[in-house]
Design an enzyme around this catalytic site. Sequence first.
Site, PDB file in Angstrom:
ATOM      1  N   GLY A  63       0.811  -1.217   0.000  1.00  0.00           N
ATOM      2  CA  GLY A  63       0.000   0.000   0.000  1.00  0.00           C
ATOM      3  C   GLY A  63       0.838   1.257   0.000  1.00  0.00           C
ATOM      4  O   GLY A  63       0.313   2.353  -0.228  1.00  0.00           O
ATOM      5  N   THR A 123       2.932   4.313  -1.057  1.00  0.00           N
ATOM      6  CA  THR A 123       2.861   5.091  -2.304  1.00  0.00           C
ATOM      7  C   THR A 123       4.204   5.778  -2.554  1.00  0.00           C
ATOM      8  O   THR A 123       5.089   5.754  -1.696  1.00  0.00           O
ATOM      9  CB  THR A 123       1.751   6.145  -2.227  1.00  0.00           C
ATOM     10  OG1 THR A 123       1.957   6.951  -1.059  1.00  0.00           O
ATOM     11  CG2 THR A 123       0.387   5.501  -2.136  1.00  0.00           C
ATOM     12  N   HIS A 147      -4.965  15.975   1.738  1.00  0.00           N
ATOM     13  CA  HIS A 147      -4.545  14.996   2.748  1.00  0.00           C
ATOM     14  C   HIS A 147      -3.925  15.723   3.931  1.00  0.00           C
ATOM     15  O   HIS A 147      -3.526  16.879   3.830  1.00  0.00           O
ATOM     16  CB  HIS A 147      -3.498  14.026   2.177  1.00  0.00           C
ATOM     17  CG  HIS A 147      -4.080  12.970   1.304  1.00  0.00           C
ATOM     18  ND1 HIS A 147      -4.273  13.154  -0.048  1.00  0.00           N
ATOM     19  CD2 HIS A 147      -4.513  11.709   1.582  1.00  0.00           C
ATOM     20  CE1 HIS A 147      -4.803  12.065  -0.564  1.00  0.00           C
ATOM     21  NE2 HIS A 147      -4.965  11.171   0.403  1.00  0.00           N
ATOM     22  N   HIS A 148      -3.737  14.974   5.024  1.00  0.00           N
ATOM     23  CA  HIS A 148      -3.075  15.464   6.236  1.00  0.00           C
ATOM     24  C   HIS A 148      -1.644  15.938   5.944  1.00  0.00           C
ATOM     25  O   HIS A 148      -1.025  15.525   4.967  1.00  0.00           O
ATOM     26  CB  HIS A 148      -3.060  14.355   7.287  1.00  0.00           C
ATOM     27  CG  HIS A 148      -2.493  13.070   6.763  1.00  0.00           C
ATOM     28  ND1 HIS A 148      -1.144  12.819   6.719  1.00  0.00           N
ATOM     29  CD2 HIS A 148      -3.102  11.988   6.212  1.00  0.00           C
ATOM     30  CE1 HIS A 148      -0.934  11.620   6.196  1.00  0.00           C
ATOM     31  NE2 HIS A 148      -2.119  11.099   5.877  1.00  0.00           N
ATOM     32  N   LYS A 168       1.538  13.550   5.067  1.00  0.00           N
ATOM     33  CA  LYS A 168       1.706  12.751   3.839  1.00  0.00           C
ATOM     34  C   LYS A 168       2.881  13.301   3.041  1.00  0.00           C
ATOM     35  O   LYS A 168       2.943  14.489   2.730  1.00  0.00           O
ATOM     36  CB  LYS A 168       0.424  12.779   3.008  1.00  0.00           C
ATOM     37  CG  LYS A 168       0.513  11.881   1.777  1.00  0.00           C
ATOM     38  CD  LYS A 168      -0.853  11.659   1.146  1.00  0.00           C
ATOM     39  CE  LYS A 168      -0.768  10.927  -0.190  1.00  0.00           C
ATOM     40  NZ  LYS A 168      -0.241   9.578  -0.106  1.00  0.00           N
ATOM     41  N   GLY A 191      -1.060   9.282  -5.177  1.00  0.00           N
ATOM     42  CA  GLY A 191      -1.147   8.253  -6.217  1.00  0.00           C
ATOM     43  C   GLY A 191      -2.582   8.112  -6.721  1.00  0.00           C
ATOM     44  O   GLY A 191      -2.809   7.809  -7.897  1.00  0.00           O
TER      45      GLY A 191
HETATM   46  N1  LIG Z   1      -2.688   2.402  -0.511  1.00  0.00           N
HETATM   47  C1  LIG Z   1      -3.464   2.928   0.456  1.00  0.00           C
HETATM   48  O1  LIG Z   1      -4.674   2.677   0.547  1.00  0.00           O
HETATM   49  C2  LIG Z   1      -2.843   3.846   1.476  1.00  0.00           C
HETATM   50  C3  LIG Z   1      -3.594   4.369   2.534  1.00  0.00           C
HETATM   51  C4  LIG Z   1      -2.941   5.127   3.513  1.00  0.00           C
HETATM   52  C5  LIG Z   1      -1.573   5.346   3.393  1.00  0.00           C
HETATM   53  N2  LIG Z   1      -0.877   4.841   2.325  1.00  0.00           N
HETATM   54  C6  LIG Z   1       0.577   4.965   2.171  1.00  0.00           C
HETATM   55  O2  LIG Z   1       1.153   3.967   3.032  1.00  0.00           O
HETATM   56  C7  LIG Z   1       2.390   4.444   3.542  1.00  0.00           C
HETATM   57  C8  LIG Z   1       2.323   4.411   5.058  1.00  0.00           C
HETATM   58  O3  LIG Z   1       1.283   5.279   5.504  1.00  0.00           O
HETATM   59  P1  LIG Z   1       1.048   5.550   7.070  1.00  0.00           P
HETATM   60  O4  LIG Z   1      -0.030   6.572   7.119  1.00  0.00           O
HETATM   61  O5  LIG Z   1       0.893   4.271   7.812  1.00  0.00           O
HETATM   62  O6  LIG Z   1       2.458   6.222   7.412  1.00  0.00           O
HETATM   63  P2  LIG Z   1       3.249   6.240   8.805  1.00  0.00           P
HETATM   64  O7  LIG Z   1       2.291   6.396   9.941  1.00  0.00           O
HETATM   65  O8  LIG Z   1       4.357   7.241   8.635  1.00  0.00           O
HETATM   66  O9  LIG Z   1       3.863   4.750   8.898  1.00  0.00           O
HETATM   67  C9  LIG Z   1       4.932   4.292   8.124  1.00  0.00           C
HETATM   68  C10 LIG Z   1       5.773   3.449   9.041  1.00  0.00           C
HETATM   69  O10 LIG Z   1       6.736   2.684   8.302  1.00  0.00           O
HETATM   70  C11 LIG Z   1       7.952   2.724   9.028  1.00  0.00           C
HETATM   71  N3  LIG Z   1       9.076   2.353   8.187  1.00  0.00           N
HETATM   72  C12 LIG Z   1       9.898   3.137   7.430  1.00  0.00           C
HETATM   73  N4  LIG Z   1      10.811   2.364   6.795  1.00  0.00           N
HETATM   74  C13 LIG Z   1      10.580   1.081   7.159  1.00  0.00           C
HETATM   75  C14 LIG Z   1      11.200  -0.164   6.867  1.00  0.00           C
HETATM   76  N5  LIG Z   1      12.278  -0.270   6.063  1.00  0.00           N
HETATM   77  N6  LIG Z   1      10.675  -1.298   7.413  1.00  0.00           N
HETATM   78  C15 LIG Z   1       9.605  -1.245   8.227  1.00  0.00           C
HETATM   79  N7  LIG Z   1       8.997  -0.078   8.585  1.00  0.00           N
HETATM   80  C16 LIG Z   1       9.478   1.068   8.037  1.00  0.00           C
HETATM   81  C17 LIG Z   1       7.986   4.144   9.553  1.00  0.00           C
HETATM   82  O11 LIG Z   1       8.917   4.277  10.613  1.00  0.00           O
HETATM   83  P3  LIG Z   1       9.499   5.800  10.908  1.00  0.00           P
HETATM   84  O12 LIG Z   1       8.325   6.690  11.090  1.00  0.00           O
HETATM   85  O13 LIG Z   1      10.293   5.597  12.129  1.00  0.00           O
HETATM   86  O14 LIG Z   1      10.311   6.162   9.692  1.00  0.00           O
HETATM   87  C18 LIG Z   1       6.545   4.312  10.050  1.00  0.00           C
HETATM   88  O15 LIG Z   1       6.345   3.773  11.343  1.00  0.00           O
HETATM   89  C19 LIG Z   1       2.582   5.825   2.928  1.00  0.00           C
HETATM   90  O16 LIG Z   1       3.353   5.682   1.717  1.00  0.00           O
HETATM   91  C20 LIG Z   1       1.174   6.281   2.590  1.00  0.00           C
HETATM   92  O17 LIG Z   1       1.132   7.225   1.510  1.00  0.00           O
HETATM   93  C21 LIG Z   1      -1.494   4.096   1.375  1.00  0.00           C
END
Ligand SMILES: NC(=O)c1ccc[n+]([C@@H]2O[C@H](COP(=O)([O-])OP(=O)(O)OC[C@H]3O[C@@H](n4cnc5c(N)ncnc54)[C@H](OP(=O)(O)O)[C@@H]3O)[C@@H](O)[C@H]2O)c1
Length: 235
Positions: free
Chosen positions: A82, A84, A142-143, A146, A152
Amino acid sequence: MSNAISLALLGYGKMGKAIAALAPQRGCEVRLVMDIDVNAQGQGITPANFAGVDVCIDFTTPDAAVENIRRVAGLGVNLVVGTTGWHGQLDEVRKIVESAGVGMVHAPNFSIGVNLFYRLTRAAAEIFAPFAMYEPYVVEAHHKFKVDAPSGTALEIKRRIQPAFGNREVPVASVRAGYIPGTHELGFDSEADTIVLRHTARGRQGFAEGALHAACWVIGRKGLFTFAEVLELPR
Ligand SMILES: NC(=O)c1ccc[n+]([C@@H]2O[C@H](COP(=O)([O-])OP(=O)(O)OC[C@H]3O[C@@H](n4cnc5c(N)ncnc54)[C@H](OP(=O)(O)O)[C@@H]3O)[C@@H](O)[C@H]2O)c1
């Protein structure tokens, strides 16, 4: 012995937590959770850690996702991605998935509602395109946390409507503010009026629901799929 689908979650941020909360209600068991502290550069993706994992779900960061995919595919484990912001490397990811012989579902947006909205946007574009007085545009909000912009999802809406408009450039505008979970609008504007189609996410549950649906679907499949294809090819 439980028959639950066994999941590894890469990324335990907002989305990882939403998926972990919903998984038990959807017949899935979270066996492994790795955030950046144990998986920087993908070093936590080892055969020992992944023993017994059916599907790995990645919601991390744009710079982490492709290395995670390479390593998980190398273990022969299917994926739902998921994250992006890495789609410029889609050709490389396709080669990784095909040469490893695994299955992977990816999407900029795992909301079932958004994927149905995509179909509406294409139909709307076909209705408006013959009338030259209407100009299409896309706006997303978005918030403030992001990282990537435009989203995407906005780019996917643009990709779907452009053919109807002879592949002309469609303006896309992004807002990053506050805590907005995600809003996408497709508008058609003329001197006389504006028509707007809007999808508003209420929270992250819709994305978690779709990601778990994709995890169940991808078991036993090989190849690269979008979530839109998952919804069009029922199991
Ligand atoms: N496709 C969809 O439906 C959808 C929906 C929502 C979000 N997204 C996308 O999904 C991603 C995550 O969103 P989120 O809202 O959950 O963001 P988030 O709260 O920032 O969570 C991302 C997490 O991944 C961790 N991380 C970074 N590198 C990593 C690695 N190599 N291995 C394991 N964990 C790692 C980060 O740690 P640190 O913070 O310590 O770096 C953070 O805890 C973003 O790209 C967002 O745009 C997609």
